[in-house]
Scaffold this active site. Sequence first.
Site, PDB file in Angstrom:
ATOM      1  N   GLU A 105       0.853  -1.184   0.000  1.00 31.32           N
ATOM      2  CA  GLU A 105       0.000   0.000   0.000  1.00 31.32           C
ATOM      3  C   GLU A 105       0.882   1.224   0.000  1.00 31.32           C
ATOM      4  OE1 GLU A 105      -1.173  -1.814   3.166  1.00 31.32           O
ATOM      5  OE2 GLU A 105      -2.633  -2.982   2.021  1.00 31.32           O
ATOM      6  N   TYR A 117       7.147   2.291  -8.028  1.00 36.07           N
ATOM      7  CA  TYR A 117       6.420   1.021  -8.171  1.00 36.07           C
ATOM      8  C   TYR A 117       5.867   0.853  -9.592  1.00 36.07           C
ATOM      9  CZ  TYR A 117       6.479   1.371  -3.049  1.00 36.07           C
ATOM     10  OH  TYR A 117       6.867   1.507  -1.738  1.00 36.07           O
TER      11      TYR A 117
HETATM   12  C1  LIG Z   1      10.310   6.061  -2.391  1.00 30.96           C
HETATM   13  C2  LIG Z   1      11.819   5.968  -2.130  1.00 30.96           C
HETATM   14  C3  LIG Z   1      12.108   4.663  -1.388  1.00 30.96           C
HETATM   15  C4  LIG Z   1      12.553   5.963  -3.483  1.00 30.96           C
HETATM   16  O1  LIG Z   1      13.949   5.755  -3.236  1.00 30.96           O
HETATM   17  P1  LIG Z   1      15.077   6.445  -4.156  1.00 30.96           P
HETATM   18  O2  LIG Z   1      16.356   5.750  -3.891  1.00 30.96           O
HETATM   19  O3  LIG Z   1      15.052   7.914  -3.944  1.00 30.96           O
HETATM   20  O4  LIG Z   1      14.516   6.111  -5.603  1.00 30.96           O
HETATM   21  P2  LIG Z   1      15.404   5.919  -6.947  1.00 30.96           P
HETATM   22  O5  LIG Z   1      16.469   6.964  -6.995  1.00 30.96           O
HETATM   23  O6  LIG Z   1      15.815   4.506  -7.028  1.00 30.96           O
HETATM   24  O7  LIG Z   1      14.318   6.243  -8.060  1.00 30.96           O
HETATM   25  C5  LIG Z   1      13.547   5.210  -8.648  1.00 30.96           C
HETATM   26  C6  LIG Z   1      12.314   5.821  -9.287  1.00 30.96           C
HETATM   27  O8  LIG Z   1      11.452   6.350  -8.280  1.00 30.96           O
HETATM   28  C7  LIG Z   1      10.792   7.521  -8.779  1.00 30.96           C
HETATM   29  N1  LIG Z   1      11.244   8.663  -7.988  1.00 30.96           N
HETATM   30  C8  LIG Z   1      12.201   8.654  -7.025  1.00 30.96           C
HETATM   31  N2  LIG Z   1      12.290   9.886  -6.463  1.00 30.96           N
HETATM   32  C9  LIG Z   1      11.392  10.661  -7.091  1.00 30.96           C
HETATM   33  C10 LIG Z   1      10.985  12.021  -6.942  1.00 30.96           C
HETATM   34  N3  LIG Z   1      11.543  12.837  -6.030  1.00 30.96           N
HETATM   35  N4  LIG Z   1       9.996  12.485  -7.740  1.00 30.96           N
HETATM   36  C11 LIG Z   1       9.400  11.687  -8.642  1.00 30.96           C
HETATM   37  N5  LIG Z   1       9.740  10.375  -8.826  1.00 30.96           N
HETATM   38  C12 LIG Z   1      10.719   9.881  -8.065  1.00 30.96           C
HETATM   39  C13 LIG Z   1      11.210   7.636 -10.226  1.00 30.96           C
HETATM   40  O9  LIG Z   1      10.296   6.879 -10.994  1.00 30.96           O
HETATM   41  C14 LIG Z   1      12.571   6.967 -10.206  1.00 30.96           C
HETATM   42  O10 LIG Z   1      12.959   6.483 -11.459  1.00 30.96           O
HETATM   43  P3  LIG Z   1      13.832   7.428 -12.458  1.00 30.96           P
HETATM   44  O11 LIG Z   1      15.018   7.875 -11.668  1.00 30.96           O
HETATM   45  O12 LIG Z   1      14.180   6.514 -13.573  1.00 30.96           O
HETATM   46  O13 LIG Z   1      12.935   8.561 -12.825  1.00 30.96           O
HETATM   47  C15 LIG Z   1      12.320   7.188  -1.301  1.00 30.96           C
HETATM   48  O14 LIG Z   1      11.860   8.372  -1.926  1.00 30.96           O
HETATM   49  C16 LIG Z   1      11.902   7.192   0.150  1.00 30.96           C
HETATM   50  O15 LIG Z   1      12.528   6.565   0.993  1.00 30.96           O
HETATM   51  N6  LIG Z   1      10.814   7.933   0.461  1.00 30.96           N
HETATM   52  C17 LIG Z   1      10.352   8.074   1.870  1.00 30.96           C
HETATM   53  C18 LIG Z   1       9.779   6.789   2.406  1.00 30.96           C
HETATM   54  C19 LIG Z   1       8.612   6.303   1.594  1.00 30.96           C
HETATM   55  O16 LIG Z   1       7.741   7.084   1.194  1.00 30.96           O
HETATM   56  N7  LIG Z   1       8.583   4.992   1.334  1.00 30.96           N
HETATM   57  C20 LIG Z   1       7.539   4.357   0.575  1.00 30.96           C
HETATM   58  C21 LIG Z   1       6.421   3.955   1.453  1.00 30.96           C
HETATM   59  S1  LIG Z   1       5.140   3.132   0.520  1.00 30.96           S
END
Ligand SMILES: CC(C)(COP(=O)(O)OP(=O)(O)OC[C@H]1O[C@@H](n2cnc3c(N)ncnc32)[C@H](O)[C@@H]1OP(=O)(O)O)[C@@H](O)C(=O)NCCC(=O)NCCS
Length: 147
Positions: A105, A117
């Site tokens: 979720e 995702y």
């Molecule tokens: C969601 C999360 C885990 C992504 O981790 P991350 O290491 O920053 O993500 P990545 O660098 O691997 O990016 C993968 C993809 O995520 C998306 N993404 C990541 N950051 C983004 C941003 N700031 N805005 C839009 N899309 C984003 C993009 O689709 C990206 O792919 P792309 O680089 O080819 O465009 C991170 O933002 C996080 O920890 N957020 C807070 C906790 C949270 O919300 N967890 C999820 C709970 S369901």
Amino acid sequence: MSLEFVHANIKDLDRIVEIERASMSTPWSRNSFIEAIESDHAFVNLVLYESEMAGYAVFYLTLPEAELPDIVISEEYRGQGIGRALLEQSLEELKELGVEKVFLEVRETNTPARLLYESMDFEQIGVRKYFYSEPVEDAICMSYEIV
Ligand SMILES: CC(C)(COP(=O)(O)OP(=O)(O)OC[C@H]1O[C@@H](n2cnc3c(N)ncnc32)[C@H](O)[C@@H]1OP(=O)(O)O)[C@@H](O)C(=O)NCCC(=O)NCCS
């Protein structure tokens, strides 16, 4: 980029809880992480960047299904592909464990997580109204079929 993936153990708890509290509006409790680390039906997958913990993903297994209730990359490591790498590696591991379907979720307004995702072919399967608190928000339910 030098990434390693290892399962968490109790010595990792302080840093996990620190990252969780800094990242989530309703953080998981320390006890929830202890339960996931110690359970035979769950694991906490850590991603290490140059040997430092950059984030983690929690999985609960009910074979042939699994649930992803929590994935976090610490703020200073975001936007570098580490979250995607952690999820990809975790899905490989789940496949080897016999998992065929993964459920999660996500907050409706959590655009980074939803885009991550969706880009990995998770599909929306429903909405849970008012599922989250602080702030109250709908959950988007998603699933991923491991082939
Ligand atoms: C969601 C999360 C885990 C992504 O981790 P991350 O290491 O920053 O993500 P990545 O660098 O691997 O990016 C993968 C993809 O995520 C998306 N993404 C990541 N950051 C983004 C941003 N700031 N805005 C839009 N899309 C984003 C993009 O689709 C990206 O792919 P792309 O680089 O080819 O465009 C991170 O933002 C996080 O920890 N957020 C807070 C906790 C949270 O919300 N967890 C999820 C709970 S369901």
